[in-house]
Design a protein around this motif. Structure first.
Motif, PDB file in Angstrom:
ATOM      1  N   LYS A  61       0.825  -1.208   0.000  1.00 33.76           N
ATOM      2  CA  LYS A  61       0.000   0.000   0.000  1.00 33.76           C
ATOM      3  C   LYS A  61       0.858   1.257   0.000  1.00 33.76           C
ATOM      4  O   LYS A  61       0.508   2.263  -0.632  1.00 33.76           O
ATOM      5  N   THR A  62       1.978   1.214   0.712  1.00 38.70           N
ATOM      6  CA  THR A  62       2.886   2.358   0.719  1.00 38.70           C
ATOM      7  C   THR A  62       3.375   2.667  -0.686  1.00 38.70           C
ATOM      8  O   THR A  62       3.457   3.834  -1.089  1.00 38.70           O
ATOM      9  N   MET A  63       3.686   1.625  -1.459  1.00 42.63           N
ATOM     10  CA  MET A  63       4.184   1.826  -2.820  1.00 42.63           C
ATOM     11  C   MET A  63       3.102   2.422  -3.718  1.00 42.63           C
ATOM     12  O   MET A  63       3.375   3.264  -4.574  1.00 42.63           O
ATOM     13  N   PHE A  64       1.860   1.965  -3.543  1.00 45.28           N
ATOM     14  CA  PHE A  64       0.760   2.521  -4.329  1.00 45.28           C
ATOM     15  C   PHE A  64       0.644   4.028  -4.123  1.00 45.28           C
ATOM     16  O   PHE A  64       0.387   4.782  -5.058  1.00 45.28           O
ATOM     17  N   VAL A  65       0.822   4.472  -2.876  1.00 45.21           N
ATOM     18  CA  VAL A  65       0.622   5.882  -2.552  1.00 45.21           C
ATOM     19  C   VAL A  65       1.862   6.709  -2.862  1.00 45.21           C
ATOM     20  O   VAL A  65       1.766   7.812  -3.417  1.00 45.21           O
ATOM     21  N   LYS A  66       3.028   6.211  -2.498  1.00 45.76           N
ATOM     22  CA  LYS A  66       4.255   7.002  -2.577  1.00 45.76           C
ATOM     23  C   LYS A  66       4.541   7.486  -3.990  1.00 45.76           C
ATOM     24  O   LYS A  66       5.001   8.617  -4.187  1.00 45.76           O
ATOM     25  N   TYR A  67       4.280   6.674  -4.991  1.00 46.90           N
ATOM     26  CA  TYR A  67       4.683   7.004  -6.354  1.00 46.90           C
ATOM     27  C   TYR A  67       3.515   7.459  -7.231  1.00 46.90           C
ATOM     28  O   TYR A  67       3.674   7.591  -8.433  1.00 46.90           O
ATOM     29  N   ALA A  68       2.360   7.699  -6.634  1.00 47.97           N
ATOM     30  CA  ALA A  68       1.170   8.034  -7.425  1.00 47.97           C
ATOM     31  C   ALA A  68       0.839   9.523  -7.347  1.00 47.97           C
ATOM     32  O   ALA A  68       0.902  10.129  -6.281  1.00 47.97           O
ATOM     33  N   LYS A  69       0.486  10.074  -8.492  1.00 50.49           N
ATOM     34  CA  LYS A  69      -0.026  11.438  -8.572  1.00 50.49           C
ATOM     35  C   LYS A  69      -1.546  11.453  -8.523  1.00 50.49           C
ATOM     36  O   LYS A  69      -2.172  12.508  -8.609  1.00 50.49           O
ATOM     37  N   GLY A  70      -2.148  10.282  -8.407  1.00 48.96           N
ATOM     38  CA  GLY A  70      -3.596  10.175  -8.337  1.00 48.96           C
ATOM     39  C   GLY A  70      -4.014   8.722  -8.302  1.00 48.96           C
ATOM     40  O   GLY A  70      -3.239   7.828  -8.648  1.00 48.96           O
ATOM     41  N   PHE A  71      -5.247   8.486  -7.843  1.00 50.56           N
ATOM     42  CA  PHE A  71      -5.851   7.160  -7.834  1.00 50.56           C
ATOM     43  C   PHE A  71      -7.038   7.162  -8.786  1.00 50.56           C
ATOM     44  O   PHE A  71      -7.874   8.065  -8.742  1.00 50.56           O
ATOM     45  N   VAL A  72      -7.110   6.137  -9.630  1.00 50.92           N
ATOM     46  CA  VAL A  72      -8.277   5.925 -10.476  1.00 50.92           C
ATOM     47  C   VAL A  72      -8.870   4.586 -10.063  1.00 50.92           C
ATOM     48  O   VAL A  72      -8.181   3.563 -10.066  1.00 50.92           O
ATOM     49  N   VAL A  73     -10.161   4.601  -9.703  1.00 51.06           N
ATOM     50  CA  VAL A  73     -10.768   3.426  -9.087  1.00 51.06           C
ATOM     51  C   VAL A  73     -11.922   2.921  -9.940  1.00 51.06           C
ATOM     52  O   VAL A  73     -12.983   3.552 -10.024  1.00 51.06           O
ATOM     53  N   LEU A  74     -11.708   1.782 -10.591  1.00 53.58           N
ATOM     54  CA  LEU A  74     -12.746   1.105 -11.357  1.00 53.58           C
ATOM     55  C   LEU A  74     -13.598   0.255 -10.419  1.00 53.58           C
ATOM     56  O   LEU A  74     -13.202   0.004  -9.269  1.00 53.58           O
ATOM     57  N   PRO A  75     -14.760  -0.210 -10.860  1.00 51.21           N
ATOM     58  CA  PRO A  75     -15.592  -1.053  -9.997  1.00 51.21           C
ATOM     59  C   PRO A  75     -14.822  -2.248  -9.445  1.00 51.21           C
ATOM     60  O   PRO A  75     -14.087  -2.913 -10.163  1.00 51.21           O
ATOM     61  N   GLY A  76     -14.975  -2.484  -8.151  1.00 51.88           N
ATOM     62  CA  GLY A  76     -14.249  -3.574  -7.509  1.00 51.88           C
ATOM     63  C   GLY A  76     -14.885  -3.975  -6.202  1.00 51.88           C
ATOM     64  O   GLY A  76     -15.911  -3.418  -5.788  1.00 51.88           O
ATOM     65  N   GLY A  77     -14.262  -4.938  -5.515  1.00 49.88           N
ATOM     66  CA  GLY A  77     -14.797  -5.490  -4.283  1.00 49.88           C
ATOM     67  C   GLY A  77     -14.078  -4.985  -3.054  1.00 49.88           C
ATOM     68  O   GLY A  77     -13.659  -3.823  -2.977  1.00 49.88           O
ATOM     69  N   PHE A  78     -13.892  -5.889  -2.073  1.00 50.66           N
ATOM     70  CA  PHE A  78     -13.333  -5.482  -0.784  1.00 50.66           C
ATOM     71  C   PHE A  78     -11.925  -4.899  -0.915  1.00 50.66           C
ATOM     72  O   PHE A  78     -11.588  -3.912  -0.262  1.00 50.66           O
ATOM     73  N   GLY A  79     -11.086  -5.513  -1.749  1.00 54.49           N
ATOM     74  CA  GLY A  79      -9.730  -5.000  -1.902  1.00 54.49           C
ATOM     75  C   GLY A  79      -9.710  -3.600  -2.479  1.00 54.49           C
ATOM     76  O   GLY A  79      -8.952  -2.729  -2.034  1.00 54.49           O
ATOM     77  N   THR A  80     -10.568  -3.373  -3.463  1.00 55.00           N
ATOM     78  CA  THR A  80     -10.673  -2.049  -4.076  1.00 55.00           C
ATOM     79  C   THR A  80     -11.196  -1.026  -3.073  1.00 55.00           C
ATOM     80  O   THR A  80     -10.693   0.106  -2.985  1.00 55.00           O
ATOM     81  N   LEU A  81     -12.219  -1.422  -2.302  1.00 55.26           N
ATOM     82  CA  LEU A  81     -12.757  -0.522  -1.282  1.00 55.26           C
ATOM     83  C   LEU A  81     -11.710  -0.202  -0.220  1.00 55.26           C
ATOM     84  O   LEU A  81     -11.625   0.933   0.269  1.00 55.26           O
ATOM     85  N   ASP A  82     -10.906  -1.194   0.126  1.00 61.89           N
ATOM     86  CA  ASP A  82      -9.837  -0.986   1.105  1.00 61.89           C
ATOM     87  C   ASP A  82      -8.878   0.093   0.622  1.00 61.89           C
ATOM     88  O   ASP A  82      -8.551   1.043   1.359  1.00 61.89           O
TER      89      ASP A  82
END
Length: 252
Positions: free
Chosen positions: A152-173
């Protein structure tokens, strides 16, 4: 207090009485016939955690601007959501972003596919699970993690934004963690964009009608999230947030 107890210093740790271990650290290291249960003890886990951070930082440090894309691993390859994921991945790399996903199938594969076919950098951050999936074939840089919080740290540290497609518990997390980090100012604010108004609309209605109405969240918290069906709008929001000119569409 009586001073008749045994004491041994083991690095920075002081052990006394029944907590004294026989032998020395070097002896246990070099004794090939010794027990292997130390592999599963907390001090060794700390080193594993450290090594995962080092590997992740090393692999992604020179990535450049990137956007993390989330979505269900169960999204069928012949679905409109998968096609939308491919379009988003391609649009992102054409705008100069690398694409980061969880590296799995479904919506993650779609975004990686769009990035790969668009000639950009496609990153997959995998996770060790009981039901192994492996990285999808469109990943150019892949890092597999044991620990969710490192990933999760890697997802945030290097991202200039989040794009969220339809998903389940992991996506909601991932979604709510991103919102919480921005809300609490643990990270510099970045856009969190939900794609699919029909899918995400009821969730936003619940937040507005239950959380906000019940005083558990504020109206301004809803401003931390955007929701759209348009790839063009996704790119416009990212460009505006990152001070870049809006790219020209269409993205298909």
């Amino acid at each position: 207090m009586a001073n008749n107890f045994r004491e041994r210093l083991v690095g920075p740790v002081t052990r006394r009485r029944s907590q004294i271990q026989e032998g020395t650290t070097d002896q246990r290291l070099l004794d090939s016939a010794g027990p292997s249960d130390w592999l599963h003890q907390d001090p060794w886990r700390v080193l594993r955690i450290q090594s995962e951070f080092v590997e992740g930082f090393g692999a992604l440090a020179e990535l450049g601007p990137a956007v993390s894309v989330f979505g269900s691993a169960r999204t069928p390859a012949d679905s409109p959501e998968y096609k939308l994921g491919v379009e988003i991945g391609r649009a992102l790399v054409e705008a100069g972003y690398a694409v980061i996903t969880g590296g799995g199938p479904g919506a993650m594969e779609a975004a990686n596919k769009g990035a790969c076919e668009g000639g950009g950098v496609s990153v997959g951050l995998g996770i060790e699970l009981p039901f192994e999936q492996g990285l999808n074939p469109y990943v150019d840089i892949g890092v597999n993690f044991r620990y969710f919080f490192v990933r999760k740290t890697m997802f945030v540290k290097y991202a200039k934004g989040f794009v969220v497609l339809p998903g389940g518990f992991g996506t909601l997390d991932e979604l709510f963690e991103a919102i919480t980090l921005v809300q609490t100012r643990k990270v510099t604010r970045f856009p969190v964009i939900l794609v699919g108004t029909e899918y995400w609309g009821p969730l936003l209605d619940w937040i507005r009608g239950t959380l906000v109405a019940g005083g558990k969240a504020s109206d301004t918290d809803l401003e931390l999230v955007d929701c759209t069906d348009s790839v063009e709008h996704v790119m416009e929001l990212l460009s505006r947030a990152n001070g870049l000119p809006a790219p020209e569409g269409p993205f298909d």
